[in-house]
Design a protein around this motif. Structure first.
Motif, PDB file in Angstrom:
ATOM      1  N   THR A  27      11.365  -3.315 -26.696  1.00  0.00           N
ATOM      2  CA  THR A  27      10.657  -4.569 -26.432  1.00  0.00           C
ATOM      3  C   THR A  27       9.565  -4.322 -25.387  1.00  0.00           C
ATOM      4  O   THR A  27       9.570  -3.302 -24.697  1.00  0.00           O
ATOM      5  CB  THR A  27      11.608  -5.665 -25.907  1.00  0.00           C
ATOM      6  N   ALA A  28       8.637  -5.283 -25.268  1.00  0.00           N
ATOM      7  CA  ALA A  28       7.575  -5.187 -24.272  1.00  0.00           C
ATOM      8  C   ALA A  28       8.153  -5.406 -22.868  1.00  0.00           C
ATOM      9  O   ALA A  28       9.228  -5.993 -22.700  1.00  0.00           O
ATOM     10  CB  ALA A  28       6.494  -6.231 -24.554  1.00  0.00           C
ATOM     11  N   ILE A  29       7.414  -4.958 -21.848  1.00  0.00           N
ATOM     12  CA  ILE A  29       7.763  -5.290 -20.463  1.00  0.00           C
ATOM     13  C   ILE A  29       7.545  -6.788 -20.267  1.00  0.00           C
ATOM     14  O   ILE A  29       6.539  -7.346 -20.711  1.00  0.00           O
ATOM     15  CB  ILE A  29       6.886  -4.488 -19.481  1.00  0.00           C
ATOM     16  N   SER A  30       8.499  -7.448 -19.619  1.00  0.00           N
ATOM     17  CA  SER A  30       8.399  -8.910 -19.530  1.00  0.00           C
ATOM     18  C   SER A  30       8.751  -9.425 -18.139  1.00  0.00           C
ATOM     19  O   SER A  30       9.381  -8.732 -17.333  1.00  0.00           O
ATOM     20  CB  SER A  30       9.325  -9.559 -20.568  1.00  0.00           C
ATOM     21  N   THR A  71      -0.373  -1.897 -34.502  1.00  0.00           N
ATOM     22  CA  THR A  71      -0.286  -2.673 -35.741  1.00  0.00           C
ATOM     23  C   THR A  71       0.844  -3.691 -35.638  1.00  0.00           C
ATOM     24  O   THR A  71       1.971  -3.352 -35.278  1.00  0.00           O
ATOM     25  CB  THR A  71      -0.023  -1.736 -36.941  1.00  0.00           C
ATOM     26  N   GLU A  72       0.533  -4.957 -35.971  1.00  0.00           N
ATOM     27  CA  GLU A  72       1.539  -6.018 -35.948  1.00  0.00           C
ATOM     28  C   GLU A  72       2.049  -6.258 -37.360  1.00  0.00           C
ATOM     29  O   GLU A  72       1.269  -6.324 -38.317  1.00  0.00           O
ATOM     30  CB  GLU A  72       0.957  -7.311 -35.383  1.00  0.00           C
ATOM     31  N   VAL A  73       3.368  -6.385 -37.479  1.00  0.00           N
ATOM     32  CA  VAL A  73       3.971  -6.646 -38.781  1.00  0.00           C
ATOM     33  C   VAL A  73       5.004  -7.765 -38.669  1.00  0.00           C
ATOM     34  O   VAL A  73       5.551  -8.030 -37.598  1.00  0.00           O
ATOM     35  CB  VAL A  73       4.651  -5.387 -39.373  1.00  0.00           C
ATOM     36  N   ILE A 117       3.967   0.963 -31.581  1.00  0.00           N
ATOM     37  CA  ILE A 117       3.355   1.931 -30.673  1.00  0.00           C
ATOM     38  C   ILE A 117       3.722   3.293 -31.253  1.00  0.00           C
ATOM     39  O   ILE A 117       4.884   3.718 -31.177  1.00  0.00           O
ATOM     40  CB  ILE A 117       3.871   1.777 -29.229  1.00  0.00           C
ATOM     41  N   GLY A 118       2.741   3.944 -31.880  1.00  0.00           N
ATOM     42  CA  GLY A 118       3.046   5.140 -32.657  1.00  0.00           C
ATOM     43  C   GLY A 118       3.922   4.751 -33.846  1.00  0.00           C
ATOM     44  O   GLY A 118       3.607   3.817 -34.584  1.00  0.00           O
ATOM     45  N   ASP A 119       5.049   5.430 -34.002  1.00  0.00           N
ATOM     46  CA  ASP A 119       5.971   5.111 -35.106  1.00  0.00           C
ATOM     47  C   ASP A 119       7.083   4.161 -34.680  1.00  0.00           C
ATOM     48  O   ASP A 119       7.951   3.820 -35.498  1.00  0.00           O
ATOM     49  CB  ASP A 119       6.602   6.403 -35.653  1.00  0.00           C
ATOM     50  N   TYR A 144       8.181  -2.297 -31.768  1.00  0.00           N
ATOM     51  CA  TYR A 144       8.603  -3.081 -30.609  1.00  0.00           C
ATOM     52  C   TYR A 144       8.824  -4.521 -31.061  1.00  0.00           C
ATOM     53  O   TYR A 144       7.920  -5.146 -31.620  1.00  0.00           O
ATOM     54  CB  TYR A 144       7.556  -3.013 -29.491  1.00  0.00           C
ATOM     55  N   PHE A 145      10.006  -5.027 -30.800  1.00  0.00           N
ATOM     56  CA  PHE A 145      10.409  -6.363 -31.251  1.00  0.00           C
ATOM     57  C   PHE A 145       9.789  -7.438 -30.362  1.00  0.00           C
ATOM     58  O   PHE A 145       9.857  -7.365 -29.133  1.00  0.00           O
ATOM     59  CB  PHE A 145      11.943  -6.442 -31.203  1.00  0.00           C
TER      60      PHE A 145
END
Length: 322
Positions: A130-133, A200-202, A278-280, A283-284
């Motif tokens: 996950t991202a830093i939050s 890339t966002e999916v 981020i690369g392969d 991140y949720f």
């Protein structure tokens, strides 16, 4: 005898108009040869069932309605309420008390996934990236410089309990920070501030179908705006590419992650999870447990590409409860 299906839509949040659009699409596609289907509007000012454009009040004691001296009761609830009280689980606890089955996950799972901060915290425990939050509640004291030092710029400021990108801002500078907080606090008293992930966002749909957990074809999101905001989602300001243009490793990793989160959280019914690569590594970002069902919505498009018609998907969901 055909069972009575209530398609509940509306809700108490900024998403109520989108929910009504989604609900009407679900109403249109449920097989009327198999079921008696009713549109039910759950709004702050009224709960009503619509029959031939006439509103009949819902009795909240047992979720019934009087129609020409006859009592209409429901055998099943198809939940299409984005936001509260459908997506946060509140109304589902009510249906549990009434012993009326419904299409969504149980109320606890719905409440957990609707709360972005709690969902991310649990996901981390299951090894999901996950991202830093940073978390902030209305009335808390805070230091903008400290927040930015932790999450960096640009960053996202989000209401913790909201959907359809209402109240979200992408903050590029320290001057943008206070207006972003105001926008977010207009939607919720809890805030989530996240680092920007440049990749890339999916969007990944996960459903139960024919007795199995199925990951649908993945959609790549290419927004014309600064991020996948309301305009991008609903007003055509984005490109949605299904199947997504991913490497074999990326596709495998995000498919495993989406299914892992679904199973780990004991989900049921439909879900749509958002990731950024981020690369392969995916991140949720969040999970939507009442995904949009309008003509512009992703999950129906993904199901169609998987060879599942909306009518078949809805029938399978209903039949699973009987």
């Amino acid at each position: 005898m055909k069972k009575n299906i209530a398609v509940i839509m509306g809700g108490y949040s900024s998403e109520y108009k989108i929910s009504i659009k989604s609900g009407n699409v679900v109403f249109q596609h449920i097989d009327k040869n198999k079921y008696n289907v009713y549109c039910v509007h759950i709004l702050e000012e009224k709960w009503v069932v619509l029959i031939d454009d006439i509103e009949y009040a819902i009795n909240k004691h047992d979720f019934s309605a009087k129609i020409n001296e006859q009592t209409l009761t429901f055998d099943y609830i198809f939940n299409v309420i984005h936001g509260t009280p459908g997506e946060d689980g509140a109304i589902l606890a009510y249906f549990d008390l009434l012993k009326i089955p419904y299409s969504s996950a149980p109320f606890y799972q719905m409440a957990l996934t609707f709360n972005k901060r709690d969902c991310l915290s649990v996901a981390k425990n299951y090894g999901i990236h996950t991202a830093i939050s940073y978390y902030l509640n209305e009335g808390d004291s805070y230091n903008i410089e400290e927040i930015i030092e932790k999450v960096g710029l640009p960053c996202f400021v989000k209401p913790n309990n909201a959907g359809s990108s209402f109240g979200i801002s992408k903050v590029h500078s320290i001057e943008d920070f206070l207006p972003a907080l105001t926008t977010a606090f207009n939607e919720d008293s809890e805030i989530l501030i996240e680092s920007f992930l440049n990749g890339t966002e999916v969007s990944v749909g996960v459903i139960q179908y024919k007795g199995e957990i199925k990951v649908l074809p993945i959609t790549e999101i290419v927004s014309e705006n600064d991020f996948f905001d309301y305009e991008a989602k609903y007003l055509g300001k984005s490109k949605e590419i299904t199947p997504a243009r991913l490497s074999a490793a990326q596709e495998e990793n995000v498919t495993k992650a989406a299914k892992h989160i679904y199973k780990s959280l004991n989900m049921r019914g439909f879900s749509r999870s958002e990731f950024i690569f981020i690369g392969d590594i995916p991140y949720f970002l969040e999970m939507n447990t009442v995904p949009g069902m309008t003509e512009a919505s992703l999950l129906p498009q993904q199901a169609e590409i998987a060879g599942i018609s909306l009518a078949d998907l809805l029938t399978d969901t209903i039949e699973r409860s009987f």
